[in-house]
Design a protein around this motif. Structure first.
Motif, PDB file in Angstrom:
ATOM      1  N   SER A 218       0.839  -1.194   0.000  1.00 21.80           N
ATOM      2  CA  SER A 218       0.000   0.000   0.000  1.00 21.80           C
ATOM      3  C   SER A 218       0.876   1.247   0.000  1.00 21.80           C
ATOM      4  O   SER A 218       2.072   1.200   0.305  1.00 21.80           O
ATOM      5  CB  SER A 218      -0.925  -0.001   1.211  1.00 21.80           C
ATOM      6  OG  SER A 218      -0.173   0.096   2.412  1.00 21.80           O
ATOM      7  N   ARG A 219       0.267   2.361  -0.330  1.00 28.21           N
ATOM      8  CA  ARG A 219       0.959   3.650  -0.302  1.00 28.21           C
ATOM      9  C   ARG A 219       0.462   4.421   0.915  1.00 28.21           C
ATOM     10  O   ARG A 219      -0.636   4.973   0.893  1.00 28.21           O
ATOM     11  CB  ARG A 219       0.696   4.432  -1.586  1.00 28.21           C
ATOM     12  CG  ARG A 219       1.267   3.764  -2.839  1.00 28.21           C
ATOM     13  CD  ARG A 219       0.974   4.582  -4.080  1.00 28.21           C
ATOM     14  NE  ARG A 219       1.537   3.997  -5.278  1.00 28.21           N
ATOM     15  CZ  ARG A 219       2.766   4.211  -5.732  1.00 28.21           C
ATOM     16  NH1 ARG A 219       3.573   5.015  -5.039  1.00 28.21           N
ATOM     17  NH2 ARG A 219       3.198   3.649  -6.831  1.00 28.21           N
ATOM     18  N   PRO A 220       1.245   4.448   1.978  1.00 25.60           N
ATOM     19  CA  PRO A 220       0.757   5.040   3.224  1.00 25.60           C
ATOM     20  C   PRO A 220       0.635   6.552   3.140  1.00 25.60           C
ATOM     21  O   PRO A 220       1.417   7.219   2.452  1.00 25.60           O
ATOM     22  CB  PRO A 220       1.846   4.649   4.232  1.00 25.60           C
ATOM     23  CG  PRO A 220       3.080   4.535   3.409  1.00 25.60           C
ATOM     24  CD  PRO A 220       2.623   3.973   2.095  1.00 25.60           C
ATOM     25  N   ARG A 221      -0.366   7.057   3.816  1.00 22.91           N
ATOM     26  CA  ARG A 221      -0.458   8.504   3.988  1.00 22.91           C
ATOM     27  C   ARG A 221       0.478   8.876   5.133  1.00 22.91           C
ATOM     28  O   ARG A 221       0.365   8.356   6.236  1.00 22.91           O
ATOM     29  CB  ARG A 221      -1.886   8.929   4.312  1.00 22.91           C
ATOM     30  CG  ARG A 221      -2.873   8.686   3.170  1.00 22.91           C
ATOM     31  CD  ARG A 221      -4.243   9.198   3.534  1.00 22.91           C
ATOM     32  NE  ARG A 221      -5.195   9.011   2.436  1.00 22.91           N
ATOM     33  CZ  ARG A 221      -6.474   9.399   2.490  1.00 22.91           C
ATOM     34  NH1 ARG A 221      -6.946   9.973   3.589  1.00 22.91           N
ATOM     35  NH2 ARG A 221      -7.256   9.193   1.455  1.00 22.91           N
ATOM     36  N   THR A 222       1.389   9.769   4.885  1.00 22.88           N
ATOM     37  CA  THR A 222       2.364  10.126   5.901  1.00 22.88           C
ATOM     38  C   THR A 222       2.586  11.626   5.906  1.00 22.88           C
ATOM     39  O   THR A 222       2.537  12.273   4.857  1.00 22.88           O
ATOM     40  CB  THR A 222       3.701   9.400   5.662  1.00 22.88           C
ATOM     41  OG1 THR A 222       4.656   9.840   6.631  1.00 22.88           O
ATOM     42  CG2 THR A 222       4.261   9.678   4.261  1.00 22.88           C
ATOM     43  N   THR A 223       2.813  12.153   7.074  1.00 24.93           N
ATOM     44  CA  THR A 223       3.128  13.574   7.205  1.00 24.93           C
ATOM     45  C   THR A 223       4.627  13.790   7.244  1.00 24.93           C
ATOM     46  O   THR A 223       5.104  14.908   7.329  1.00 24.93           O
ATOM     47  CB  THR A 223       2.509  14.147   8.492  1.00 24.93           C
ATOM     48  OG1 THR A 223       3.007  13.394   9.619  1.00 24.93           O
ATOM     49  CG2 THR A 223       1.003  14.058   8.464  1.00 24.93           C
ATOM     50  N   SER A 224       5.379  12.690   7.187  1.00 27.14           N
ATOM     51  CA  SER A 224       6.833  12.793   7.234  1.00 27.14           C
ATOM     52  C   SER A 224       7.361  13.487   5.985  1.00 27.14           C
ATOM     53  O   SER A 224       6.889  13.249   4.882  1.00 27.14           O
ATOM     54  CB  SER A 224       7.461  11.404   7.339  1.00 27.14           C
ATOM     55  OG  SER A 224       8.860  11.486   7.189  1.00 27.14           O
ATOM     56  N   GLN A 225       8.341  14.358   6.165  1.00 23.66           N
ATOM     57  CA  GLN A 225       8.988  15.019   5.050  1.00 23.66           C
ATOM     58  C   GLN A 225      10.333  14.367   4.748  1.00 23.66           C
ATOM     59  O   GLN A 225      11.175  14.935   4.068  1.00 23.66           O
ATOM     60  CB  GLN A 225       9.186  16.513   5.353  1.00 23.66           C
ATOM     61  CG  GLN A 225       7.883  17.265   5.549  1.00 23.66           C
ATOM     62  CD  GLN A 225       6.986  17.179   4.334  1.00 23.66           C
ATOM     63  OE1 GLN A 225       7.410  17.486   3.222  1.00 23.66           O
ATOM     64  NE2 GLN A 225       5.747  16.765   4.528  1.00 23.66           N
ATOM     65  N   GLY A 226      10.547  13.167   5.279  1.00 21.13           N
ATOM     66  CA  GLY A 226      11.803  12.474   5.060  1.00 21.13           C
ATOM     67  C   GLY A 226      11.969  12.082   3.604  1.00 21.13           C
ATOM     68  O   GLY A 226      11.024  12.069   2.824  1.00 21.13           O
ATOM     69  N   THR A 227      13.193  11.773   3.220  1.00 14.94           N
ATOM     70  CA  THR A 227      13.493  11.363   1.863  1.00 14.94           C
ATOM     71  C   THR A 227      14.206  10.021   1.880  1.00 14.94           C
ATOM     72  O   THR A 227      14.713   9.579   2.912  1.00 14.94           O
ATOM     73  CB  THR A 227      14.386  12.392   1.152  1.00 14.94           C
ATOM     74  OG1 THR A 227      15.611  12.537   1.888  1.00 14.94           O
ATOM     75  CG2 THR A 227      13.692  13.733   1.071  1.00 14.94           C
ATOM     76  N   VAL A 228      14.244   9.392   0.730  1.00 18.08           N
ATOM     77  CA  VAL A 228      14.977   8.144   0.615  1.00 18.08           C
ATOM     78  C   VAL A 228      16.456   8.442   0.842  1.00 18.08           C
ATOM     79  O   VAL A 228      16.954   9.496   0.424  1.00 18.08           O
ATOM     80  CB  VAL A 228      14.750   7.507  -0.769  1.00 18.08           C
ATOM     81  CG1 VAL A 228      15.328   8.362  -1.882  1.00 18.08           C
ATOM     82  CG2 VAL A 228      15.323   6.101  -0.834  1.00 18.08           C
ATOM     83  N   PRO A 229      17.198   7.594   1.546  1.00 17.82           N
ATOM     84  CA  PRO A 229      18.607   7.880   1.828  1.00 17.82           C
ATOM     85  C   PRO A 229      19.424   8.085   0.550  1.00 17.82           C
ATOM     86  O   PRO A 229      19.207   7.417  -0.459  1.00 17.82           O
ATOM     87  CB  PRO A 229      19.081   6.630   2.579  1.00 17.82           C
ATOM     88  CG  PRO A 229      17.845   6.041   3.156  1.00 17.82           C
ATOM     89  CD  PRO A 229      16.759   6.335   2.178  1.00 17.82           C
TER      90      PRO A 229
END
Length: 372
Positions: A177-188
């Motif tokens: 699934s494609r989670p709804r997230t408030t995180s602004q993190g990026t792929v390393p």
């Protein structure tokens, strides 16, 4: 293209050119069926024996279903190109056997700037033709698709059927699934000198070398390694070569170590019996790479968290025995969750296939995503 040149008798009207043309048109018709290109010969109209005609009608319907699933998932394909190579033709009376390698490019209908414009696959075939009157008709198609392989979309998946009571997984599953997230993190950013591999605060692998290796050898196999055929194919052997090219060091060696142990990982040039199970078997590779043993990979909660040079494994029939291993060679989107991922693997040899296409083809499978 290497074509054998058997002796042909005038009364059979046999020619290498006729058989080559028939084989190429047949393969093109499967691709046209998938892309929806109405300019080519329809698959069900392929000159074939009555038994094969029935099979082709069923294949046509299955490919139609797959085409619509891919269009819903990511737009599908706009067109395809097919060539053949390594062709060998032999005849006996009114029967001809054509062995060849299909080389197909499927162009994506919707693309993102800087991302792959197409997927490519390579598939070995053994085609049998029978002479009826003056025409060679297809009497059998044996594509080299084995248990554990991920079949191209022109051959609707041959993966196992999910049992009605699938066993619980003993491993950490990754959600599709494609989670709804408030995180602004990026792929390393694995090219950063500050990035360190999972479970190691000092070692930095060469992830660019891993990706370059995958792109170089996805179809042209490295002669320094054996090819693994049969059930399960060559996918994990290829994956082990990829990560070794990026700096993964072998653990143990033959004959000093027990090659069946999950904490040993090495390739033995003397033969299969000198190589660990973890090198070429998908299930065993999982247990070596995961935190249970070497900790060289980190399990991810969601497959869309993967980035370039990460690894995805699949258990097609959910029997808690991983079937297939793939390597990420492309990614759309810079956020924590990718917009699209592009997978490269052996068995069948495939370059830059969209992960959304794989999910559409195997929606009931179990997925295991690894950060490398």
């Amino acid at each position: 293209m290497a074509i054998s040149t058997p002796a042909y008798s005038a009364d059979t009207h046999a020619s290498a050119e006729d058989l080559e043309t028939a084989a190429l048109m047949y393969l093109k018709s499967r691709v046209a069926q998938l892309t929806g290109d109405s300019r080519g010969t329809a698959l069900h109209a392929t000159p074939a024996s009555e038994q094969v005609k029935e099979t082709l009608r069923a294949d046509s319907a299955a490919i139609d279903v797959r085409r619509e699933k891919l269009r819903s998932a990511n737009g599908g394909h706009s067109r395809g190109e097919v060539t053949v190579s390594d062709m060998q033709i032999s005849t006996s009376g009114k029967t001809a056997t054509v062995k060849l390698t299909e080389n197909t490019t499927l162009f994506y209908a919707r693309t993102t700037p800087g991302s792959p414009e197409a997927e490519q696959y390579q598939l070995r075939h053994t085609l049998t033709y029978t002479l009826e009157g003056s025409q060679w008709v297809l009497s059998h198609d044996a594509p080299d698709i084995r248990v554990g392989d991920l079949a191209p979309d022109t051959y609707p998946s041959t993966a196992g059927t999910v049992p009605s009571k699938a066993v619980p997984s003993s491993k950490k599953l990754s959600s599709t699934s494609r989670p709804r997230t408030t995180s602004q993190g990026t792929v390393p950013d694995k090219s950063s000198p500050t990035y360190r591999a999972p479970g190691n605060s000092t070692l930095a692998y060469d992830y660019g070398a891993m990706t370059r290796y995958a792109l170089q050898y996805w179809s042209n196999y490295n002669p320094n390694y054996r090819t693994y055929g049969g059930e399960g194919g060559d996918c994990t052997n290829f994956l082990s070569q990829i990560v070794k090219a990026g700096g993964w060091a072998g653990t143990g060696s033959w004959p000093g170590e027990n090659r069946t142990l999950p904490d040993q990982w090495y390739y033995g040039h003397e033969g299969n019996w000198t190589t660990t199970y973890t090198w070429a078997a998908a299930e065993n590779w999982y247990w070596f790479a995961s935190p249970f043993n070497s900790g060289r990979t980190e399990p991810l909660d969601y497959i869309w968290e993967m980035g370039v040079s990460d690894v995805l494994q699949i258990d097609f029939d959910r029997n808690d025995n991983i079937s297939h291993s793939m390597f990420v060679t492309g990614r759309d989107g810079s956020g924590q969750n990718a917009d699209e991922l592009y997978m490269t693997y052996h068995s069948t040899n495939t370059l830059n296939k969209r992960l959304s296409s794989i999910i559409a083809a195997t929606p009931d499978a179990w997925f295991y995503a690894h950060r490398t």
